[in-house]
Scaffold this motif. Structure first.
Motif, PDB file in Angstrom:
ATOM      1  N   PRO A 189       9.199  53.930  63.344  1.00 26.65           N
ATOM      2  CA  PRO A 189       9.668  53.666  61.982  1.00 26.65           C
ATOM      3  C   PRO A 189      11.171  53.952  61.868  1.00 26.65           C
ATOM      4  O   PRO A 189      11.667  54.934  62.438  1.00 26.65           O
ATOM      5  N   ALA A 190      11.890  53.107  61.153  1.00 21.67           N
ATOM      6  CA  ALA A 190      13.346  53.242  61.027  1.00 21.67           C
ATOM      7  C   ALA A 190      13.745  54.615  60.504  1.00 21.67           C
ATOM      8  O   ALA A 190      14.737  55.192  60.948  1.00 21.67           O
ATOM      9  N   LEU A 191      12.961  55.166  59.596  1.00 17.72           N
ATOM     10  CA  LEU A 191      13.342  56.453  59.026  1.00 17.72           C
ATOM     11  C   LEU A 191      13.212  57.598  60.022  1.00 17.72           C
ATOM     12  O   LEU A 191      13.733  58.685  59.805  1.00 17.72           O
ATOM     13  N   LEU A 192      12.532  57.364  61.149  1.00 19.98           N
ATOM     14  CA  LEU A 192      12.389  58.383  62.182  1.00 19.98           C
ATOM     15  C   LEU A 192      13.324  58.164  63.367  1.00 19.98           C
ATOM     16  O   LEU A 192      13.372  58.990  64.280  1.00 19.98           O
ATOM     17  N   ALA A 193      14.066  57.083  63.367  1.00 22.04           N
ATOM     18  CA  ALA A 193      14.945  56.761  64.497  1.00 22.04           C
ATOM     19  C   ALA A 193      16.155  57.682  64.525  1.00 22.04           C
ATOM     20  O   ALA A 193      16.603  58.181  63.486  1.00 22.04           O
ATOM     21  N   ASP A 194      16.706  57.900  65.722  1.00 18.57           N
ATOM     22  CA  ASP A 194      17.951  58.659  65.805  1.00 18.57           C
ATOM     23  C   ASP A 194      19.123  57.713  65.568  1.00 18.57           C
ATOM     24  O   ASP A 194      18.936  56.544  65.246  1.00 18.57           O
ATOM     25  N   GLU A 195      20.342  58.203  65.748  1.00 17.48           N
ATOM     26  CA  GLU A 195      21.526  57.399  65.391  1.00 17.48           C
ATOM     27  C   GLU A 195      21.710  56.152  66.245  1.00 17.48           C
ATOM     28  O   GLU A 195      22.318  55.190  65.820  1.00 17.48           O
ATOM     29  N   GLY A 196      21.242  56.119  67.463  1.00 17.24           N
ATOM     30  CA  GLY A 196      21.333  54.912  68.287  1.00 17.24           C
ATOM     31  C   GLY A 196      22.707  54.691  68.889  1.00 17.24           C
ATOM     32  O   GLY A 196      23.569  55.560  68.873  1.00 17.24           O
ATOM     33  N   GLU A 197      22.898  53.499  69.424  1.00 19.36           N
ATOM     34  CA  GLU A 197      24.137  53.140  70.117  1.00 19.36           C
ATOM     35  C   GLU A 197      25.080  52.371  69.200  1.00 19.36           C
ATOM     36  O   GLU A 197      24.728  51.300  68.703  1.00 19.36           O
ATOM     37  N   PRO A 198      26.292  52.872  68.985  1.00 17.95           N
ATOM     38  CA  PRO A 198      27.261  52.196  68.107  1.00 17.95           C
ATOM     39  C   PRO A 198      27.547  50.753  68.509  1.00 17.95           C
ATOM     40  O   PRO A 198      27.868  49.921  67.669  1.00 17.95           O
ATOM     41  N   GLN A 199      27.411  50.438  69.789  1.00 20.83           N
ATOM     42  CA  GLN A 199      27.727  49.093  70.270  1.00 20.83           C
ATOM     43  C   GLN A 199      26.907  48.025  69.562  1.00 20.83           C
ATOM     44  O   GLN A 199      27.339  46.879  69.431  1.00 20.83           O
ATOM     45  N   VAL A 200      25.722  48.394  69.047  1.00 20.88           N
ATOM     46  CA  VAL A 200      24.884  47.444  68.295  1.00 20.88           C
ATOM     47  C   VAL A 200      25.672  46.868  67.128  1.00 20.88           C
ATOM     48  O   VAL A 200      25.697  45.655  66.909  1.00 20.88           O
ATOM     49  N   ALA A 201      26.348  47.722  66.374  1.00 18.81           N
ATOM     50  CA  ALA A 201      27.136  47.265  65.220  1.00 18.81           C
ATOM     51  C   ALA A 201      28.349  46.448  65.661  1.00 18.81           C
ATOM     52  O   ALA A 201      28.658  45.408  65.076  1.00 18.81           O
ATOM     53  N   PHE A 202      29.024  46.912  66.707  1.00 14.93           N
ATOM     54  CA  PHE A 202      30.201  46.182  67.184  1.00 14.93           C
ATOM     55  C   PHE A 202      29.833  44.785  67.679  1.00 14.93           C
ATOM     56  O   PHE A 202      30.532  43.813  67.407  1.00 14.93           O
ATOM     57  N   ASP A 203      28.738  44.682  68.405  1.00 15.05           N
ATOM     58  CA  ASP A 203      28.307  43.384  68.923  1.00 15.05           C
ATOM     59  C   ASP A 203      27.952  42.418  67.800  1.00 15.05           C
ATOM     60  O   ASP A 203      28.285  41.230  67.850  1.00 15.05           O
ATOM     61  N   LEU A 204      27.287  42.925  66.778  1.00 10.43           N
ATOM     62  CA  LEU A 204      26.896  42.084  65.643  1.00 10.43           C
ATOM     63  C   LEU A 204      28.135  41.503  64.948  1.00 10.43           C
ATOM     64  O   LEU A 204      28.192  40.307  64.658  1.00 10.43           O
ATOM     65  N   LEU A 205      29.128  42.340  64.703  1.00  9.74           N
ATOM     66  CA  LEU A 205      30.336  41.861  64.021  1.00  9.74           C
ATOM     67  C   LEU A 205      31.177  40.962  64.924  1.00  9.74           C
ATOM     68  O   LEU A 205      31.765  39.986  64.458  1.00  9.74           O
ATOM     69  N   ALA A 206      31.233  41.270  66.208  1.00 11.72           N
ATOM     70  CA  ALA A 206      31.977  40.411  67.141  1.00 11.72           C
ATOM     71  C   ALA A 206      31.388  39.004  67.150  1.00 11.72           C
ATOM     72  O   ALA A 206      32.120  38.013  67.162  1.00 11.72           O
TER      73      ALA A 206
END
Length: 129
Positions: free
Chosen positions: A7-24
């Motif tokens: 569940p999303a509410l239980l996930a940790d912070e994850g990898e920042p590259q996910v956001a960078f890749d989406l915007l790129a």
């Protein structure tokens, strides 16, 4: 490779590259290295994503991600106005504990080419009875 859905509410912070890749993929430009304080700027420069793991703000408030937008209302050509119109601006912040996938969902909606359709109820005109 095995993946695990949680569940999303239980996930940790994850990898920042996910956001960078989406915007790129949406044409945004990176203006530093993703392992340090970084920002990505939208085409036209009206919005930016700030990732600030090395900032004083993060150290004191835990704001790791900031999304900021500044724009003028449609039809307000600033170069021809005697008194410049006030820009619309907003900022969304996310702490370091927000899963990057949720930040990504916010960013996906932000860069969606169809924009926001609020229909006739939001246009300021009354519907004919």
């Amino acid at each position: 490779m095995t993946t695990t859905n949680i569940p999303a509410l239980l996930a940790d912070e994850g990898e920042p590259q996910v956001a960078f890749d989406l915007l790129a993929a949406a044409g945004w430009t990176l203006h530093s290295v993703p392992t340090d304080n970084s920002q990505m700027v939208a085409p036209g420069g009206q919005a930016r994503l700030v990732f600030q793991p090395e900032s004083a703000e993060y150290a004191s408030t835990d704001v790791l991600w900031k999304v900021q937008a500044v724009t003028f209302a449609p039809g307000h050509d600033q170069e021809f106005l005697a008194v410049p119109a006030k820009p619309r601006s907003w900022t969304a912040t996310f702490t370091g504990e927000v899963p990057v996938e949720l930040i990504g969902a916010f960013l996906e909606r932000l860069v969606a080419p169809e924009g926001v359709d609020r229909g006739p109820a939001e246009t300021g005109t009354a519907a004919a009875a």
